[in-house]
Design a protein around this motif. Structure first.
Motif, PDB file in Angstrom:
ATOM      1  N   GLN A   1      74.001  59.302  20.018  1.00  0.00           N
ATOM      2  CA  GLN A   1      73.865  59.116  18.811  1.00  0.00           C
ATOM      3  C   GLN A   1      72.873  58.596  17.992  1.00  0.00           C
ATOM      4  N   SER A   2      72.455  58.895  16.795  1.00  0.00           N
ATOM      5  CA  SER A   2      71.352  58.719  15.964  1.00  0.00           C
ATOM      6  C   SER A   2      71.608  58.225  14.595  1.00  0.00           C
ATOM      7  N   VAL A   3      71.290  57.320  13.935  1.00  0.00           N
ATOM      8  CA  VAL A   3      71.502  56.986  12.548  1.00  0.00           C
ATOM      9  C   VAL A   3      70.228  57.431  11.737  1.00  0.00           C
ATOM     10  N   ILE A   4      70.236  58.316  11.003  1.00  0.00           N
ATOM     11  CA  ILE A   4      69.115  58.734  10.263  1.00  0.00           C
ATOM     12  C   ILE A   4      68.919  57.813   8.842  1.00  0.00           C
ATOM     13  N   MET A   5      67.627  57.587   8.655  1.00  0.00           N
ATOM     14  CA  MET A   5      67.397  56.487   7.340  1.00  0.00           C
ATOM     15  C   MET A   5      66.332  56.949   6.503  1.00  0.00           C
ATOM     16  N   ARG A   6      65.958  56.338   5.708  1.00  0.00           N
ATOM     17  CA  ARG A   6      65.041  56.723   4.628  1.00  0.00           C
ATOM     18  C   ARG A   6      64.415  55.284   3.997  1.00  0.00           C
ATOM     19  N   PRO A   7      62.802  55.333   4.246  1.00  0.00           N
ATOM     20  CA  PRO A   7      62.382  53.814   3.562  1.00  0.00           C
ATOM     21  C   PRO A   7      62.894  53.669   2.157  1.00  0.00           C
TER      22      PRO A   7
ATOM     23  N   LEU B   1      55.717  49.656   3.129  1.00  0.00           N
ATOM     24  CA  LEU B   1      56.186  50.033   1.779  1.00  0.00           C
ATOM     25  C   LEU B   1      55.289  49.267   0.767  1.00  0.00           C
ATOM     26  N   ALA B   2      54.448  48.227   1.165  1.00  0.00           N
ATOM     27  CA  ALA B   2      53.632  47.533   0.283  1.00  0.00           C
ATOM     28  C   ALA B   2      52.134  48.150   0.387  1.00  0.00           C
ATOM     29  N   THR B   3      52.043  49.447   1.026  1.00  0.00           N
ATOM     30  CA  THR B   3      50.608  50.058   1.170  1.00  0.00           C
ATOM     31  C   THR B   3      50.694  51.041   0.081  1.00  0.00           C
ATOM     32  N   PRO B   4      49.474  51.656  -0.088  1.00  0.00           N
ATOM     33  CA  PRO B   4      49.373  52.957  -0.969  1.00  0.00           C
ATOM     34  C   PRO B   4      50.155  54.082  -0.236  1.00  0.00           C
ATOM     35  N   ALA B   5      50.603  54.120   0.867  1.00  0.00           N
ATOM     36  CA  ALA B   5      51.462  55.235   1.204  1.00  0.00           C
ATOM     37  C   ALA B   5      53.101  54.837   0.878  1.00  0.00           C
ATOM     38  N   GLY B   6      53.428  53.565   0.418  1.00  0.00           N
ATOM     39  CA  GLY B   6      54.686  53.360   0.212  1.00  0.00           C
ATOM     40  C   GLY B   6      55.382  54.423  -0.684  1.00  0.00           C
ATOM     41  N   PRO B   7      55.040  54.689  -1.680  1.00  0.00           N
ATOM     42  CA  PRO B   7      55.588  55.620  -2.730  1.00  0.00           C
ATOM     43  C   PRO B   7      55.787  56.940  -2.065  1.00  0.00           C
TER      44      PRO B   7
END
Length: 421
Positions: free
Chosen positions: A388-394, A282-288
């Motif tokens: 089961q799986s939990v779905i997450m977002r950065p 998340l601290a890299t250019p790909a973060g956004p």
């Protein structure tokens, strides 16, 4: 959480050579009935009147050094807490850590070194390495192993027990999430970028099954763990007209995939297995771009969840390791520790702290819940502990970098999936 740089076959061949060279038979675990202590409790390999030794075979210097450090430190915290509460059967749990650097020769050598000196393994990073020792474990050593690996190739053993959904199941749940939230629809083409080897190919089995069930078409892009630039894959998938992308690779590959897609205005959702994210991204250019279009599936609530279990662990971990960041390796390692703790408690109650006693105790666990979003059932060695799986977002504002967008769920296709077919 681990990539598969080495094939299972290669690791197995190396294992045979390594074991022969080290003359491991003199240190092999017996898995025997053991001897009785003064309280009538039978004890096995490595256990004394004061200590229950457990092995930790991890990666502290290789491609998953950050993960290995988090998993190991969370398990050291677990052992400290357990011992402060009185331990098990009047004994303290003692962890012996070996760093294999995600190197096959070091991994099997470390296993050989500890075999016969520890009662079991609360951590073993690397699916190919675990698979390489699996037959020996089943026929000779019989030590309980809770691997930090989720390949379906590890199923079927009463001693090697997968904690969480296997990659095929995780992928099926991930694709079902995209369908349920109308991010893709019947008739669409979806891309799948995956590592060669058992991790990626096991995940690919899941995407093919999910696609067949939902009327989708999978466009495959196989890569190697050394492939870090996903420009070619993004170009191919954009040309193929895919509406979403599944990624079964490492954090670097996922970040490149998401970043290159965003730069090329290829605005499609991308979802990864549990091993395809690290909060440092998340601290890299790909973060956004990660925060806009990326999702992650896993078998535990993230360490940044406000739920009681993760919140308490996050607080304790930060107190113990104030200079270290949080990631989902903390939750995964601690969960494995609590599962091993429950097995030891049950084995103690049965007065059978042998390796067979521990394996039997695990098989009696049909609804284990340590507050991380789901229960685990270990009664069937041929199945993972959950579907089961939990779905997450950065999310850069959340400790650990992930926030939940869908609580633990087993999709209908995942419930109907049959292993080995």
């Amino acid at each position: 959480m681990t990539d598969r740089r080495y094939s299972t076959a290669a690791a197995a061949a190396l294992l045979a050579l390594t074991l022969a060279a080290t003359g491991c038979s003199s240190k092999a675990g017996t898995g025997s009935a053991g001897k009785e202590d003064s309280q009538g409790v039978r004890t096995g390999d490595g256990i004394t009147d004061k200590v229950i030794p457990l092995g930790v075979l991890t990666d502290l210097t290789g491609v998953y050094a950050s993960l290995g450090k988090s998993v190991t430190q969370s398990q050291q915290l677990w052992a400290k807490q357990l011992n402060a509460a009185g331990g098990i059967c009047g004994r303290k749990v003692e962890l012996t850590v070996r760093d294999h650097g995600y190197n096959p020769q070091k991994a099997v050598s470390a296993y050989t070194e500890l075999e016969g000196e520890v009662a079991g393994y609360v951590q073993f990073i690397g699916s190919p390495f675990v698979a390489a020792v699996k037959q020996r474990v089943e026929t000779q050593d019989k030590g309980l192993i809770l691997p930090q690996a989720w390949s379906a190739s590890l199923l079927g053993s009463p001693y090697v027990r997968v904690v969480g959904a296997t990659y095929d199941i995780e992928t099926i749940n991930a694709i079902d999430f995209l369908l349920t939230h109308k991010l893709i629809a019947k008739g669409d083409r979806i891309g799948h970028v995956y590592f060669e080897g058992d991790y990626g190919e096991n995940a690919l089995q899941g995407s093919k099954y999910a696609a067949e069930q939902a009327g989708l078409t999978v466009v495959e892009q196989k890569i190697k763990p050394t492939d870090n630039d996903m420009s070619g894959q993004v170009t191919a998938l954009k040309k193929a007209g895919v509406k979403a992308i599944m990624v079964s690779a490492g954090p670097r590959q996922a970040a490149s995939l998401v970043g290159v897609a965003a730069a090329g205005r290829f605005d499609v959702p991308i979802i990864g297995n549990n091993s395809a994210f690290a909060p440092q991204l998340l601290a890299t250019p790909a973060g956004p771009a990660l925060q806009k279009n990326y999702y992650v599936a896993a078998s535990t609530l993230p360490i940044g969840s406000p739920a009681a279990g993760p919140a308490a662990l996050a607080k304790a971990y930060k107190a113990a390791y104030p200079k270290d960041s949080l990631d989902n390796g903390v939750a995964a390692g601690y969960t494995a520790g609590k599962i091993f703790e429950e097995a030891l408690k049950r084995a103690c109650a049965d007065k059978n702290l042998t390796r067979e006693g521990m394996a039997k105790a695990v098989r009696s666990m049909n609804a284990f819940d340590n507050g991380f979003g789901m229960t685990h059932d270990f009664t069937d060695p041929k199945a993972p502990s959950t579907r089961q799986s939990v779905i997450m977002r950065p999310d850069a504002k959340t400790p650990g970098g992930l926030k939940v967008v869908q609580e633990a769920t087993a999709s209908k296709p995942a419930e109907g999936f049959k292993f080995g077919e």
